[in-house]
Design a protein around this motif. Structure first.
Motif, mmCIF file in Angstrom:
data_model
loop_
_atom_site.group_PDB
_atom_site.id
_atom_site.type_symbol
_atom_site.label_atom_id
_atom_site.label_comp_id
_atom_site.label_asym_id
_atom_site.label_seq_id
_atom_site.Cartn_x
_atom_site.Cartn_y
_atom_site.Cartn_z
ATOM 1 N N LEU A 50 0.617 -1.203 0.095
ATOM 2 C CA LEU A 50 0.053 -0.055 0.121
ATOM 3 C C LEU A 50 0.888 1.301 -0.091
ATOM 4 C CD1 LEU A 50 -2.843 1.293 0.354
ATOM 5 C CD2 LEU A 50 -2.489 1.102 2.595
ATOM 6 N N GLN A 52 2.249 2.180 -3.386
ATOM 7 C CA GLN A 52 1.404 3.221 -3.955
ATOM 8 C C GLN A 52 1.409 4.355 -3.852
ATOM 9 O OE1 GLN A 52 -2.619 1.464 -4.818
ATOM 10 N NE2 GLN A 52 -2.003 -0.327 -3.608
ATOM 11 N N GLU A 92 0.764 7.018 -7.039
ATOM 12 C CA GLU A 92 -0.458 6.455 -7.794
ATOM 13 C C GLU A 92 -1.789 6.931 -6.956
ATOM 14 O OE1 GLU A 92 0.187 2.243 -7.777
ATOM 15 O OE2 GLU A 92 1.897 2.357 -9.304
ATOM 16 N N THR A 101 -7.431 -4.984 -3.690
ATOM 17 C CA THR A 101 -8.038 -3.895 -4.905
ATOM 18 C C THR A 101 -7.153 -2.775 -4.959
ATOM 19 O OG1 THR A 101 -10.223 -4.652 -4.613
ATOM 20 C CG2 THR A 101 -9.868 -2.600 -5.604
ATOM 21 N N LYS A 102 -6.745 -2.389 -6.512
ATOM 22 C CA LYS A 102 -6.028 -1.163 -6.529
ATOM 23 C C LYS A 102 -6.780 -0.027 -7.130
ATOM 24 C CE LYS A 102 -1.946 0.372 -8.684
ATOM 25 N NZ LYS A 102 -0.520 -0.054 -9.439
ATOM 26 N N LEU A 112 -8.468 3.009 0.744
ATOM 27 C CA LEU A 112 -8.939 3.206 -0.321
ATOM 28 C C LEU A 112 -9.320 4.484 -0.639
ATOM 29 C CD1 LEU A 112 -10.514 -0.265 -1.509
ATOM 30 C CD2 LEU A 112 -8.154 0.579 -2.136
#
Length: 820
Positions: A560, A563, A568, A740-741, A760
């Motif tokens: 995580l 990212q 991202e 999940t991305k 998220l």
């Protein structure tokens, strides 16, 4: 002449039958034997089992010998297959039956019944109902009764499933045309001890006298007491005497709910946020006890006496249910508990809103207290609540300090190094302490519920803008739920300032980085370890003991962070714009008293909602400790060969684990029990029960309206807005936030969320949740981050597909599909 054939036959007269013959004579013959054994008047009968080789002539001789001393000239000839009239399948109408057969023709009709076994419809019948072929057929020959009246009694309603409702049908003469549906019978209903005639059918006056009805009812009751099964009973009446002709289990009741039993409502709209999806037996047994204690303590705080709590302990012990592996609130019990409190209607409406309850229990179905009792309890509660209102800030501080002092003694301990009994004793100590210290969260939750409802109503009344309320209660700043984002922002900043760590994050796999993390002790490594230590248990499903958290799997947290480092996802800061904008409208209120009152309630609501989230985090810590304890026991069970894997401990109930350690287990083979539970879980995985379920009688006999995919909603969709903002974007349905991305700018769709989903949120342009309420975690955190959010958008996960473009309004709850 009759052709001589070789057939297999063995003849039993009912007086010579014993229970050892049941496997040979078939279900219907067994039923007749039971009726005779119970002392009922049953016409003489015999059964033929086709077994030893004998001729047709020999068969005729055996039949004649059984009825040689009888004057009866007419008989009934019926089938009696092995599984016929069984508890699962009746095989009604699948074999031939004949009435008024003359004695000299018995052999002919016996063979006709036997031949009906080879009916081509029989295989279709068993296949369609998932049953077995009935085995070789036997045939019953029974004396006919020249009936004045005949009929059928059902010990329960075969249509509605009401177990407290008998139905008695009757016609003049024989019942064959009643059974075939050719005649309209008179019908009697027996319910709650009262008999009423529902229809006379084709008769001008009742066929059955009150004495005959009473005897039939008593006979049915005797059969139920003797066999413990609901049944349909065929009878005949001749010269005032009741003859029992046959009875069989009422197979239509299998899996059918008891519509005459108390109605139960089950709802997981709110609790599904804490316990999403299938929840393990260990977690359920753990939380069932916790919720019992929570609600007992709550009503005691509200002035309910200890005596009344003990009187209603069955309610508190069963506040939760587990249906198809999912956790539900038992809403009937929940409402009955709320009805113990004064001001039921006032409290219930606010609590329904907090819990996101859509289907309410009618007041007429609840037992409420008298007005005098309610008034007396109201006075006691008001005095207590006024004191609690002003003392809560101090009690909240005491609570946080008290539980922290307890938790620090357990966090970081390796319970796999302790014996299972030592760990059990430590857990029981922890449980006792927690149950005593959990008063402040209960009081805070209650006040948050009341304050939220009051401030929302005042906002609508004084400003004319109900949607303004969501913005006014945002911007708290001291909410623990947003602290993980602050920590991750700090970690990202430290990594960007360190070229070594930047290179690691950009070029290495998470598992390789995790290995380096163990070796290093620099600021970045320390910050990551500190985050995992403090917030590592905060993840999706954090209140499920079986969940693998960041503390157990730090690799997922490192992935995580990668990212964020690669930009991202950008980690947002708290957004106070919504609050400041909404505050301007409050300042425009001209009446100073109204302005003061609204500001006061908004301030209290923000304080209480923040307190609610912060104290929930302490619950997360408690569950993390319990998780470690049971995993420690599981590790020792694995080492001793008691379980195959330490994680198998989650397939056992808490009492099953403790009784095994105490030598009081009801099953010693825990591996076999775990295997059984795992198989059951596989069947649960293929189902998706509704969020609201109504049951009657035994819950598991009710259909849960299970469907893998709900019917898609046509046109635009309406939910409940809870965080202001209008955004347009492509949707992404998320079922597992761990894996999940989310692409920046996508609108996150979920069935439910919990605190672990916050990782998220930064990438989401908007959030839409099928369930929840204004006080759900997704709603609260969205407001703090300034992300538009809608809850209660039922069916959206089955309506929209990944990539669909929509426009959502976080104020009104409107969701509009955009044309491509």
């Amino acid at each position: 002449m009759t052709r001589s054939v070789e057939i297999q036959s063995e003849v039993y007269h009912f007086e010579n039958i014993s229970e050892s013959d049941f496997s040979k004579i078939g279900g219907k013959a067994k039923g007749l034997f039971r009726l005779h054994e119970m002392g009922f008047l049953v016409p003489d009968w015999m059964v033929i089992r086709f077994s030893p080789m004998t001729s047709e002539k020999e068969l005729q001789r055996k039949i004649d010998s059984c009825f040689s001393d009888k004057d009866t000239s007419l008989f009934a000839v019926r089938s009696s297959a092995i599984f016929e009239d069984g508890k699962q399948l009746s095989f009604a109408g699948q074999f031939s039956s004949y009435l008024n057969v003359k004695k000299e023709n018995l052999t002919e009709f016996v063979l006709k019944v036997k031949q009906s076994y080879f009916n081509s419809n029989l295989a279709n019948y068993t296949n369609s109902l998932g049953g077995e072929m009935p085995g070789m057929i036997s045939v019953i020959i029974q004396e006919m009764v020249e009936a004045d009246a005949a009929g059928v009694l059902f010990s329960a309603c075969p249509v509605t499933g009401n177990r407290n409702k008998k139905i008695i049908h009757a016609v003049k003469g024989l019942a064959d045309e009643l059974v075939s549906g050719k005649r309209n019978p008179e019908s009697h209903i027996v319910e709650n001890g009262e008999v009423r005639i529902e229809s006379l059918g084709e008769n001008h006056s009742p066929v059955l006298t009150s004495f005959i009805l009473e005897e039939l009812i008593q006979n049915s009751d005797v059969i139920f007491q003797y066999e413990c099964i609901h049944h349909d009973l065929e009878y005949a009446v001749k010269d005032g005497q009741v003859y029992m002709l046959q009875y069989r289990p009422l197979t239509t009741l299998t899996g059918m709910p008891d519509s005459g039993a108390k109605k139960m409502l089950w709802d997981n709209s709110n609790i599904g946020e804490s316990y999403p999806g299938i929840t393990s037996p260990l977690t359920f047994s753990f939380i069932k006890k916790m919720y019992e204690s929570v609600y007992v303590n709550f009503v005691r705080i509200m002035g309910v006496s200890r005596k009344e709590v003990l009187k209603n302990k069955h309610l508190f012990q069963n506040m939760l249910g587990r249906l198809q592996g999912r956790v539900y609130y038992n809403l009937r019990h929940w409402y009955e508990v709320v009805a113990m409190l004064p001001g039921y209607s006032f409290n219930a409406s606010f609590m329904e809103k907090m819990m996101g309850v859509s289907e309410v229990m009618p007041e007429k179905e609840l037992e409420k207290m008298s007005k005098s009792k309610a008034f007396f309890r109201l006075i006691i509660s008001l005095v207590k609540m006024i004191y609690k209102w002003f003392s809560l800030p101090r009690e909240t501080k005491v609570f946080h300090k008290g539980v922290n002092d307890v938790f620090v003694n357990y966090e970081g301990r390796d319970f796999s190094a302790c014996s299972p009994r030592e760990t059990m004793e430590e857990y029981l100590k922890l449980e006792e302490v927690l149950l005593k210290k959990w008063e402040a969260p209960l009081v805070n939750d209650f006040f948050a519920m009341i304050s939220f409802g009051v401030s929302e109503k005042l906002c609508e009344k004084y400003t004319g803008n109900k949607e303004l309320h969501a913005s006014l209660i945002s911007g708290s700043g001291d909410m623990i739920s947003t602290k993980p984002l602050d920590s991750m922002r700090n970690i990202t900043r430290l990594i960007h300032a360190d070229s070594y760590w930047t290179s690691l994050m950009e070029n290495k796999q998470p598992i390789a980085i995790e290995l380096q993390l163990r070796k290093l002790n620099d600021p970045v490594a320390s910050a990551i370890r500190k985050h995992i230590q403090i917030f590592g248990a905060r993840c999706t499903g954090e209140l499920k003991l079986e969940t693998r958290t960041y503390q157990e799997e730090p690799v997922k947290f490192i992935a995580l962070i990668q990212q964020y480092v690669k930009k991202e996802i950008e980690i947002p800061v708290l957004n106070s714009d919504l609050y400041q904008s909404a505050l301007k409208e409050v300042k425009s209120i001209k009446n100073p008293i109204r302005k003061f009152i609204l500001n006061y309630w908004i301030k209290q609501t923000k304080r209480l909602v923040s307190g609610r989230e912060n104290m929930r985090f302490e619950r997360t810590r408690a569950f993390a400790i319990a998780r470690k304890m049971f995993l420690g026991i599981g590790a020792r069970f694995q080492a001793e060969g008691i379980l195959h894997d330490q994680k198998d401990i989650f397939y056992l109930g808490m009492e099953e684990v403790f009784s095994y350690l105490n030598g009081t287990a009801l099953q010693e083979g825990l591996r076999q029990l775990v295997a059984l539970r795992k198989e059951e879980e596989k069947s649960f995985n293929s189902t998706k029960p509704n969020s609201r379920i109504t049951t009657y009688g035994i819950p598991y006999q009710n259909p849960f309206n299970i469907s893998i995919r709900k019917e898609a909603i046509q046109g635009d969709i309406q939910g409940e807005g809870c965080s202001k903002g209008i955004v347009r974007g492509k949707v992404r349905r998320v079922y597992d936030p761990f894996n999940t991305k989310l692409v920046k700018g996508e609108i996150l769709l979920a069935e439910f969320t919990d605190p672990g989903w916050i990782t998220l949120f930064p990438a989401a342009a908007g959030i839409i949740v099928e369930r929840g309420s204004q006080l759900s975690h997704s709603a609260i955190v969205s407001r703090e981050l300034g992300i538009p959010c809608i809850v209660k958008a039922e069916g959206i996960m089955d309506t929209l597909n990944d990539g669909d473009e929509i426009e959502m309004d976080g104020s009104t709850g409107a969701i509009r599909r955009c044309k491509m």
